[in-house]
Scaffold this motif. Structure first.
Motif, PDB file in Angstrom:
ATOM      1  N   ILE A 170     -15.708 -59.955  27.964  1.00 29.29           N
ATOM      2  CA  ILE A 170     -15.277 -59.116  26.568  1.00 29.29           C
ATOM      3  C   ILE A 170     -16.087 -58.271  25.847  1.00 29.29           C
ATOM      4  O   ILE A 170     -16.685 -58.719  25.220  1.00 29.29           O
ATOM      5  CB  ILE A 170     -14.444 -60.169  25.701  1.00 29.29           C
ATOM      6  CG1 ILE A 170     -13.309 -60.862  26.543  1.00 29.29           C
ATOM      7  CG2 ILE A 170     -13.943 -59.656  24.399  1.00 29.29           C
ATOM      8  CD1 ILE A 170     -12.580 -62.035  25.713  1.00 29.29           C
ATOM      9  N   GLY A 223     -20.882 -64.594  23.133  1.00 32.65           N
ATOM     10  CA  GLY A 223     -19.260 -64.811  23.420  1.00 32.65           C
ATOM     11  C   GLY A 223     -18.896 -64.851  24.944  1.00 32.65           C
ATOM     12  O   GLY A 223     -19.545 -65.625  25.432  1.00 32.65           O
ATOM     13  N   MET A 257     -21.870 -55.321  11.717  1.00 31.95           N
ATOM     14  CA  MET A 257     -21.845 -55.456  13.345  1.00 31.95           C
ATOM     15  C   MET A 257     -21.707 -57.200  13.553  1.00 31.95           C
ATOM     16  O   MET A 257     -21.634 -57.384  14.906  1.00 31.95           O
ATOM     17  CB  MET A 257     -22.775 -54.840  13.957  1.00 31.95           C
ATOM     18  CG  MET A 257     -22.732 -53.334  14.117  1.00 31.95           C
ATOM     19  SD  MET A 257     -20.831 -53.098  14.914  1.00 31.95           S
ATOM     20  CE  MET A 257     -21.737 -53.089  16.622  1.00 31.95           C
ATOM     21  N   MET A 264     -16.122 -60.081  12.285  1.00 31.42           N
ATOM     22  CA  MET A 264     -14.645 -59.854  12.997  1.00 31.42           C
ATOM     23  C   MET A 264     -14.042 -59.694  11.829  1.00 31.42           C
ATOM     24  O   MET A 264     -13.617 -60.477  11.013  1.00 31.42           O
ATOM     25  CB  MET A 264     -14.579 -61.150  14.000  1.00 31.42           C
ATOM     26  CG  MET A 264     -13.072 -61.424  14.437  1.00 31.42           C
ATOM     27  SD  MET A 264     -12.873 -60.130  15.735  1.00 31.42           S
ATOM     28  CE  MET A 264     -14.301 -60.319  16.963  1.00 31.42           C
ATOM     29  N   ARG A 319     -21.991 -69.703  14.124  1.00 32.94           N
ATOM     30  CA  ARG A 319     -23.343 -69.824  14.402  1.00 32.94           C
ATOM     31  C   ARG A 319     -24.035 -69.659  12.879  1.00 32.94           C
ATOM     32  O   ARG A 319     -23.254 -69.589  11.648  1.00 32.94           O
ATOM     33  CB  ARG A 319     -23.877 -68.543  15.304  1.00 32.94           C
ATOM     34  CG  ARG A 319     -23.532 -67.150  14.507  1.00 32.94           C
ATOM     35  CD  ARG A 319     -24.112 -66.058  15.492  1.00 32.94           C
ATOM     36  NE  ARG A 319     -23.597 -64.992  15.082  1.00 32.94           N
ATOM     37  CZ  ARG A 319     -23.294 -63.746  16.050  1.00 32.94           C
ATOM     38  NH1 ARG A 319     -23.275 -64.032  17.371  1.00 32.94           N
ATOM     39  NH2 ARG A 319     -23.167 -62.765  15.448  1.00 32.94           N
TER      40      ARG A 319
HETATM   41  N1  SAH Z   1     -19.010 -60.500  24.342  1.00 32.65           N
HETATM   42  C1  SAH Z   1     -18.750 -60.743  22.855  1.00 32.65           C
HETATM   43  C2  SAH Z   1     -18.288 -59.344  22.074  1.00 32.65           C
HETATM   44  C3  SAH Z   1     -19.598 -58.197  22.044  1.00 32.65           C
HETATM   45  S1  SAH Z   1     -19.192 -56.990  20.887  1.00 32.65           S
HETATM   46  C4  SAH Z   1     -17.786 -61.704  22.569  1.00 32.65           C
HETATM   47  O1  SAH Z   1     -17.050 -61.905  23.484  1.00 32.65           O
HETATM   48  O2  SAH Z   1     -17.854 -62.260  21.717  1.00 32.65           O
HETATM   49  C5  SAH Z   1     -19.824 -57.244  19.451  1.00 32.65           C
HETATM   50  C6  SAH Z   1     -18.983 -57.734  18.204  1.00 32.65           C
HETATM   51  O3  SAH Z   1     -18.522 -58.936  18.456  1.00 32.65           O
HETATM   52  C7  SAH Z   1     -19.771 -57.755  16.827  1.00 32.65           C
HETATM   53  O4  SAH Z   1     -19.652 -56.245  16.446  1.00 32.65           O
HETATM   54  C8  SAH Z   1     -18.902 -58.333  16.059  1.00 32.65           C
HETATM   55  O5  SAH Z   1     -17.606 -57.616  15.650  1.00 32.65           O
HETATM   56  C9  SAH Z   1     -18.174 -59.307  17.021  1.00 32.65           C
HETATM   57  N2  SAH Z   1     -18.946 -60.820  17.139  1.00 32.65           N
HETATM   58  C10 SAH Z   1     -19.491 -61.363  18.099  1.00 32.65           C
HETATM   59  N3  SAH Z   1     -19.864 -62.408  17.659  1.00 32.65           N
HETATM   60  C11 SAH Z   1     -19.427 -62.732  16.522  1.00 32.65           C
HETATM   61  C12 SAH Z   1     -19.777 -63.910  15.577  1.00 32.65           C
HETATM   62  N4  SAH Z   1     -20.381 -64.948  15.956  1.00 32.65           N
HETATM   63  N5  SAH Z   1     -18.864 -63.775  14.561  1.00 32.65           N
HETATM   64  C13 SAH Z   1     -18.146 -62.695  14.190  1.00 32.65           C
HETATM   65  N6  SAH Z   1     -17.985 -61.625  14.934  1.00 32.65           N
HETATM   66  C14 SAH Z   1     -18.728 -61.618  16.211  1.00 32.65           C
END
Ligand code: SAH
Length: 243
Positions: free
Chosen positions: A85, A81, A217, A220, A197
């Motif tokens: 964040i 991501g 985990m 979202m 993804r």
């Molecule tokens: N830095 C990352 C977040 C890390 S925290 C970002 O900016 O996206 C990790 C959490 O992000 C996971 O537990 C989930 O809740 C969410 N997450 C990360 N990638 C995701 C995805 N592709 N789809 C849904 N939730 C996701």
């Protein structure tokens, strides 16, 4: 003196990675990150030193990145991501400051999970929204509950990162109970797993029914505000345009 790029690789699909992220990886000598993320960027890591490490070793990874940069290397520290964040950018800057290290740091943003998930659902974030992580590993649960209650009271759309893990199952139930004090049980809730993804799944449900769907985990959860609607199978929070 070397440099550390803190790179957000987006949600996972290569098309969603910024060209600047690819360039940062390509121009680095060493790539450091959690194994799952390294696997997503294999096409760009050929011929480079790759150090993959377990999930809980964030500070060790940051110290290693600073060590290598101080020796003159260009290092890519990758996060999923956006690295700013719930990612690695803050920890790296804190470690650099603590060590009084003169290395250069450049943060490259990425598509964060909440934007990827919102795009899958439709347009739920068109008005003011709050992002809250339900992980109480580094934050007191009392603080998280207070933020949930105030965001609920403020009628923010609420996006939950880290909603539930194998060992952490009650937080999402408590979060729902807190929000039911401020919102109707029919409020739309979007649940997206693996947004943008491989293995993407989504469901649009309600605050009443949300816990009957799998949440983990890789998920979202986006809870609508008092105006959020489901239209043509999409979750939309009206901005207030007069149509
Ligand atoms: N830095 C990352 C977040 C890390 S925290 C970002 O900016 O996206 C990790 C959490 O992000 C996971 O537990 C989930 O809740 C969410 N997450 C990360 N990638 C995701 C995805 N592709 N789809 C849904 N939730 C996701």
């Amino acid at each position: 003196m070397g440099k550390v790029f803190v790179i957000g690789i987006g949600p996972g699909e290569e098309n969603y990675m910024a060209p600047a992220a690819k360039e940062g990886i390509i121009s680095s000598d060493v790539i450091i990150g959690y194994k799952t993320y390294i696997d997503l960027i294999r096409p760009f890591t050929e011929g480079k030193k790759v150090i993959d490490s377990g999930m809980k070793k964030e500070i060790e990874r940051c110290n290693l990145a600073v060590d290598l940069a101080e020796e003159g290397a260009t290092v890519a520290l990758v996060s999923s991501g956006d690295p700013g964040i719930y990612g690695m950018a803050g920890a790296l800057l804190e470690v650099k400051h603590e060590r009084k290290s003169p290395i250069e740091v450049e943060v490259i943003p990425g598509v964060t999970a909440v934007s990827a998930a919102a795009a899958v659902l439709g347009a739920p974030l068109m008005h003011d929204f709050a992002v809250i992580s339900l992980s109480d590993l580094l934050t007191d649960w009392e603080v998280i509950k207070k933020r949930l209650a105030l965001a609920g009271e403020g009628d923010f759309v609420i996006a939950l990162y880290n909603p539930k893990s194998k060992g952490r199952v009650t937080q999402i139930e408590e979060a729902r109970n807190i929000l039911l004090q401020h919102r109707k049980s029919t409020t739309p809730v979007g649940i997206v797993r693996n947004a943008r993804r491989q293995g993407e799944e989504m469901v649009i449900t309600t605050l009443e029914e949300m816990l009957t769907h799998p949440i983990d985990m890789f998920t979202m959860v986006i809870i609508g505000n008092s105006n959020t609607l489901v239209q043509d199978g999409k979750m939309v929070t009206p901005r207030g345009y007069h149509l």
